[in-house]
Write an enzyme that holds these catalytic residues in place. Structure first.
Site, PDB file in Angstrom:
ATOM      1  N   ASP A   9       0.846  -1.192   0.000  1.00 15.27           N
ATOM      2  CA  ASP A   9       0.000   0.000   0.000  1.00 15.27           C
ATOM      3  C   ASP A   9       0.884   1.245   0.000  1.00 15.27           C
ATOM      4  OD1 ASP A   9      -2.068  -1.760   0.147  1.00 15.27           O
ATOM      5  OD2 ASP A   9      -2.688  -1.239   2.180  1.00 15.27           O
ATOM      6  N   ASP A 129     -15.247  -3.772  -0.826  1.00 17.48           N
ATOM      7  CA  ASP A 129     -14.722  -3.382   0.481  1.00 17.48           C
ATOM      8  C   ASP A 129     -15.896  -3.000   1.369  1.00 17.48           C
ATOM      9  OD1 ASP A 129     -12.180  -3.593  -0.795  1.00 17.48           O
ATOM     10  OD2 ASP A 129     -12.449  -1.563  -1.576  1.00 17.48           O
TER      11      ASP A 129
END
Length: 233
Positions: A9, A129
């Site tokens: 990330d 998500d």
């Protein structure tokens, strides 16, 4: 074969993990993303999951960084974060093996259909998500009114064959996984399914395997050595 895919990330030029998706609650693991990617590639991972957090939040991007990784690191890459139009999707599909899209699966389903008509379905991954059962969008900054399982049904009907399910409330926490929503997602989506969010130990990965998932996106537990790669017998 069950895949373990390390998460890389990217935020402000570094490799981080966020706590419950909050960009202000970061832990930095690498100052140089290329070093992180090379580390995992040297260990033989088949794929890396790159997420441009700044692009997802609309505050810059890591295009050059990701292009450098694609050019220099010998492993397959999937890239997500801020891919919200057809041109950006096409651009990345010219660089990496597959893209990960999320917000546009709700807001612009016609783009998903266009991508599926132009590229092999295995190159288009929809990330679902979820927070309290509802799909989060725009870098997890907003929550939609669409249920995670409803979105899974929608994209499956469109022809999507690859989905990642993430439990935001557990992401980056190493609390362990909640098997109930993952089991329901497995029953809803019949194709290639990855999951992430809260993985803390090999027991969580074994639970994923028992639920017939195809693999897991793992971040903090790998970076902090709670899970080893390659996995020990």
């Amino acid at each position: 074969m069950f895949e373990i895919i390390p998460a890389v990330d990217l935020q402000q030029g570094r490799v981080v993990r966020l706590f419950e998706g909050d960009p202000d609650k970061e832990t930095v693991y690498y100052e140089k993303p290329l070093d992180a990617a090379q580390h995992w590639a040297d260990l033989g991972v088949p794929r890396l999951h790159l997420v441009d957090l700044d692009a997802a939040l609309g505050r810059g991007d890591h295009r050059d960084v990701i292009r450098d990784i694609a050019a220099e690191v010998d492993t397959k890459l999937e890239v997500g974060g801020g891919i919200r139009d057809l041109d950006t999707a096409r651009e990345w599909l010219g660089v990496v093996d597959r893209i990960v899209i999320s917000t546009i699966a709700i807001t612009k389903p016609e783009i998903v259909e266009a991508l599926l008509s132009e590229f092999d379905a295995e190159r288009i991954v929809v990330s679902i998500d979820a927070k309290d059962g509802l799909v989060a969008v725009k870098g997890w900054a907003e929550t939609s009114q669409v249920a995670a399982f409803e979105l899974a049904r929608r994209v499956q009907a469109q022809g999507v064959t690859h989905v990642i399910y993430t439990d935001i409330s557990r992401d980056g926490t190493m609390k362990g996984i909640d098997p109930e929503p993952i089991s329901l997602m497995r029953k809803t989506f019949k194709h290639y399914l990855l999951a992430g969010g809260g993985v803390a130990s090999d027991k969580d990965l074994e639970l994923y395997e028992s639920l017939d998932l195809d693999g897991a996106i793992v971040g903090r537990a790998l970076y902090e050595g709670k899970i080893s790669y390659p996995r020990t017998a």
